[in-house]
Write a protein that holds these residues in place. Structure first.
Motif, short mmCIF file in Angstrom:
data_model
loop_
_atom_site.label_atom_id
_atom_site.label_comp_id
_atom_site.label_asym_id
_atom_site.label_seq_id
_atom_site.Cartn_x
_atom_site.Cartn_y
_atom_site.Cartn_z
N GLU A 188 -3.94 1.98 -2.77
CA GLU A 188 -5.08 1.11 -2.51
C GLU A 188 -5.61 0.41 -3.74
O GLU A 188 -5.97 -0.78 -3.70
CB GLU A 188 -6.21 1.94 -1.86
CG GLU A 188 -7.44 1.12 -1.50
CD GLU A 188 -8.52 1.96 -0.85
OE1 GLU A 188 -9.71 1.70 -1.13
OE2 GLU A 188 -8.19 2.87 -0.05
N ARG A 212 -7.67 -0.32 8.49
CA ARG A 212 -8.33 -0.06 7.21
C ARG A 212 -7.93 -1.09 6.17
O ARG A 212 -8.76 -1.58 5.40
CB ARG A 212 -7.98 1.35 6.72
CG ARG A 212 -8.47 1.65 5.31
CD ARG A 212 -8.48 3.13 4.98
NE ARG A 212 -8.65 3.34 3.56
CZ ARG A 212 -9.75 3.10 2.88
NH1 ARG A 212 -10.82 2.62 3.50
NH2 ARG A 212 -9.82 3.33 1.59
N LEU A 213 -6.65 -1.47 6.15
CA LEU A 213 -6.20 -2.45 5.17
C LEU A 213 -6.79 -3.83 5.45
O LEU A 213 -7.09 -4.58 4.51
CB LEU A 213 -4.67 -2.51 5.16
CG LEU A 213 -3.97 -1.26 4.63
CD1 LEU A 213 -2.46 -1.45 4.62
CD2 LEU A 213 -4.45 -0.90 3.23
N GLU A 245 -13.26 -7.05 2.63
CA GLU A 245 -14.25 -6.60 1.64
C GLU A 245 -13.91 -7.11 0.24
O GLU A 245 -14.76 -7.65 -0.47
CB GLU A 245 -14.27 -5.07 1.66
CG GLU A 245 -15.06 -4.41 0.56
CD GLU A 245 -14.79 -2.90 0.55
OE1 GLU A 245 -14.72 -2.35 -0.56
OE2 GLU A 245 -14.61 -2.31 1.64
N THR A 246 -12.64 -6.98 -0.15
CA THR A 246 -12.25 -7.32 -1.52
C THR A 246 -12.14 -8.82 -1.74
O THR A 246 -12.59 -9.34 -2.76
CB THR A 246 -10.89 -6.67 -1.85
OG1 THR A 246 -10.94 -5.28 -1.53
CG2 THR A 246 -10.56 -6.84 -3.33
N SER A 275 -9.74 -4.24 6.73
CA SER A 275 -11.11 -4.08 6.27
C SER A 275 -11.20 -4.18 4.75
O SER A 275 -12.10 -4.83 4.20
CB SER A 275 -11.66 -2.73 6.75
OG SER A 275 -12.97 -2.52 6.28
N ILE A 276 -10.27 -3.56 4.06
CA ILE A 276 -10.23 -3.62 2.59
C ILE A 276 -10.03 -5.07 2.13
O ILE A 276 -10.67 -5.54 1.18
CB ILE A 276 -9.12 -2.72 2.03
CG1 ILE A 276 -9.49 -1.24 2.20
CG2 ILE A 276 -8.83 -3.03 0.56
CD1 ILE A 276 -8.36 -0.28 1.88
N ARG A 332 -6.07 -3.67 -4.07
CA ARG A 332 -7.36 -4.33 -4.36
C ARG A 332 -7.25 -5.23 -5.59
O ARG A 332 -7.76 -6.35 -5.60
CB ARG A 332 -8.45 -3.28 -4.57
CG ARG A 332 -8.93 -2.58 -3.30
CD ARG A 332 -10.03 -1.58 -3.62
NE ARG A 332 -10.51 -0.89 -2.44
CZ ARG A 332 -11.49 -1.30 -1.65
NH1 ARG A 332 -12.10 -2.45 -1.93
NH2 ARG A 332 -11.88 -0.59 -0.62
N TYR A 336 0.83 -1.21 0.00
CA TYR A 336 0.00 0.00 0.00
C TYR A 336 0.86 1.26 0.00
O TYR A 336 0.59 2.21 -0.75
CB TYR A 336 -0.91 -0.03 1.23
CG TYR A 336 -1.65 1.26 1.50
CD1 TYR A 336 -2.80 1.58 0.78
CD2 TYR A 336 -1.21 2.15 2.48
CE1 TYR A 336 -3.49 2.77 1.04
CE2 TYR A 336 -1.88 3.33 2.74
CZ TYR A 336 -3.01 3.63 2.02
OH TYR A 336 -3.68 4.81 2.26
#
Length: 377
Positions: A209, A350-351, A357-358, A353-354, A213, A204
C-alpha cells in the motif's frame, strides 16, 4: 392475466423438473436436446461489440440451428437495471448471463439472481483435464457454484514506449518513483472499476500500500478514456501507461504506430494477474428456457465454444484451445491470481477508496498558499 408472468412461472417449473436431480439430470443429454429444441430459444446477455456477437451467437447457431439466440450485447449499465426492474415486476425473461464477475457476483448474486450453474453442466464439461488449474479454479463466487470464469487472459499492467524512454532506464517497478518519471505516466483511473483498478491490485500485491500511495502522487495523469490513454502512450505525451487496454493499443499498432511499446518484464513481478474481462457465465434464476440454457452453457464451455471465444481474440482457460492472443497467454513459471474473484472484492474496494483518498489529497495547493500568507502576517 399477465402473460409474461405466466411464461416466467411456467419456465421456472420446467427448470425445477429438469434440474431436480442435480448434475445427474443432464446425463440423459438426448432428452435435454429434444426439450431445448422444443423451447427453440435461449435469451443471453453478453458483451457489446460484433466480435463478441460472432462468438456468442453466430458460432452457437451453427452448432445448434434449431435453438435461436436472443442476444443483448448492451453494457451492464443498460441490462442490469432492466433485469432488476423485470424481476421486481415478477418477469423472468433471461436465461444466461455472460459478463465480467464484478457486477454479476457483487451486485446480482446477493439479490438471488443466479441459480446453481453446476446443475446445468455435464460431467464432461467439468472434467479437470480440460481446464488450467482444474475446473474449480474458475469459480468467481465464494460458494463455487453460481458464476464461472472461462477466460484466462493475462494482464500487462504497465506499458512503456521505448521511443521516449530507453530500455534500461527502468530496472524495477520502484524506479517509477524516480523524479525523471514524474509527469510522464498516465493511468486508467483507479478510482473506478476497470483496468486501472486491476493494475492497482497487481502493484499492491507486489509492493504494498505505501508504494501504491507514493506512485499515485507521482504527478500522474488519470483518465477514464481508454482510447485516449492508449493514444497518449503511443504519441509519447505520457510514455508510461498503467492499465492500457491491449485492444486499444492494437488499433494504433496495426497502423504502424507504437511498435516500440512493451510491458515491463515478468521478472519485475513476484505475482501477475489474469483478467477475466467479459468472460464469465451464470444461469439466471427461474430461467424460462432451462433446457436451451443447459445446451448453451455446455456448448460455451466446450472446446468448440471456447475456440469461438478465442477468435474475439481472448484466451480460454481450456487447455485444448489455442490462445487467441498468445502475447497475453499465461506463461510457464509465473504465479497468477484473479483479482475479480469474490474473495478479493474487499481488496478491490479498498484500493478504489485509497485511490480516491490519495489522488484527491494530492492537490491541497490553496491550503499551502494560505499557510504562507499566515506566516507573513
Amino acid at each position: 392475466m399477465n402473460f409474461s408472468r405466466y411464461i416466467a412461472g411456467a419456465g421456472a417449473a420446467l427448470a425445477i423438473t429438469l434440474m431436480s436431480g442435480g448434475a445427474q439430470a443432464l446425463e440423459d443429454w438426448n432428452t435435454v436436446l429434444t426439450k431445448a429444441r422444443q423451447e427453440g430459444i435461449v435469451v443471453v446477455h453478453g458483451a457489446p461489440g460484433k466480435r463478441y456477437a460472432d462468438a456468442l451467437v453466430g458460432a452457437f447457431n451453427k452448432a445448434h440451428p434449431d435453438i435461436r439466440v436472443q442476444f443483448s450485447g448492451a453494457s451492464g449499465r443498460v441490462d442490469v437495471p432492466k433485469l432488476l426492474r423485470e424481476r421486481k415486476a415478477g418477469i423472468y425473461s433471461w436465461d444466461v448471463w455472460i459478463s465480467g464477475p464484478s457486477t454479476s457476483v457483487g451486485r446480482l448474486k446477493p439479490l438471488g439472481a443466479f441459480q446453481s450453474l453446476r446443475d446445468y453442466l455435464t460431467k464432461e464439461t467439468m472434467d479437470d483435464k480440460h481446464w488450467t488449474g482444474g475446473f474449480d479454479a474458475g469459480w468467481m463466487d465464494n460458494e463455487k457454484k453460481f458464476y464461472y470464469a472461462f477466460d484466462g487472459t493475462t494482464q500487462n499492467p504497465i506499458q512503456v514506449n521505448h521511443d521516449f524512454i530507453k530500455k534500461g532506464q527502468i530496472t524495477s517497478i520502484k524506479d517509477l518513483l524516480k523524479p525523471e518519471f514524474a509527469g510522464k505516466i498516465v493511468w486508467d483511473d483507479p478510482r473506478f472499476n476497470g483496468s486501472g483498478n486491476g493494475s492497482s491490485q497487481t502493484i499492491y500485491e507486489n509492493l504494498g500500500e505505501d508504494f501504491l500511495r507514493a506512485l499515485y502522487k507521482q504527478k500522474i495523469v488519470f483518465t477514464t478514456n481508454r482510447r485516449q490513454l492508449a493514444e497518449w502512450v503511443v504519441r509519447g505525451r505520457y510514455p508510461i501507461g498503467i492499465g492500457v487496454g491491449e485492444n486499444d493499443l492494437a488499433v494504433f499498432q496495426k497502423q504502424g504506430l507504437g511498435k516500440n511499446i512493451e510491458p515491463l518484464p515478468d521478472s519485475f513481478y513476484k505475482i501477475q494477474q489474469q483478467s477475466t474481462g467479459f468472460g464469465a457465465v451464470g444461469v439466471i434464476d427461474k430461467a424460462p428456457h432451462p433446457n436451451a440454457a443447459a445446451v448453451y452453457v455446455n456448448w460455451l464451455l466446450s472446446k468448440d465454444g471456447q475456440t469461438a471465444w478465442s477468435n474475439v481474440p481472448r484466451n480460454s482457460r481450456r487447455v485444448d484451445v489455442k490462445p487467441g492472443d498468445p502475447s497475453l497467454a499465461p506463461r510457464p513459471g509465473i504465479k497468477y491470481f484473479n483479482g475479480q474473484e469474490e474473495a478479493r472484492f474487499p481488496t478491490r474496494l479498498r484500493l478504489m477508496s485509497i485511490a480516491k483518498e490519495t489522488i484527491t489529497a494530492e492537490m491541497p495547493k490553496k491550503k499551502a498558499r494560505s499557510s504562507k500568507k499566515n506566516k507573513a502576517e
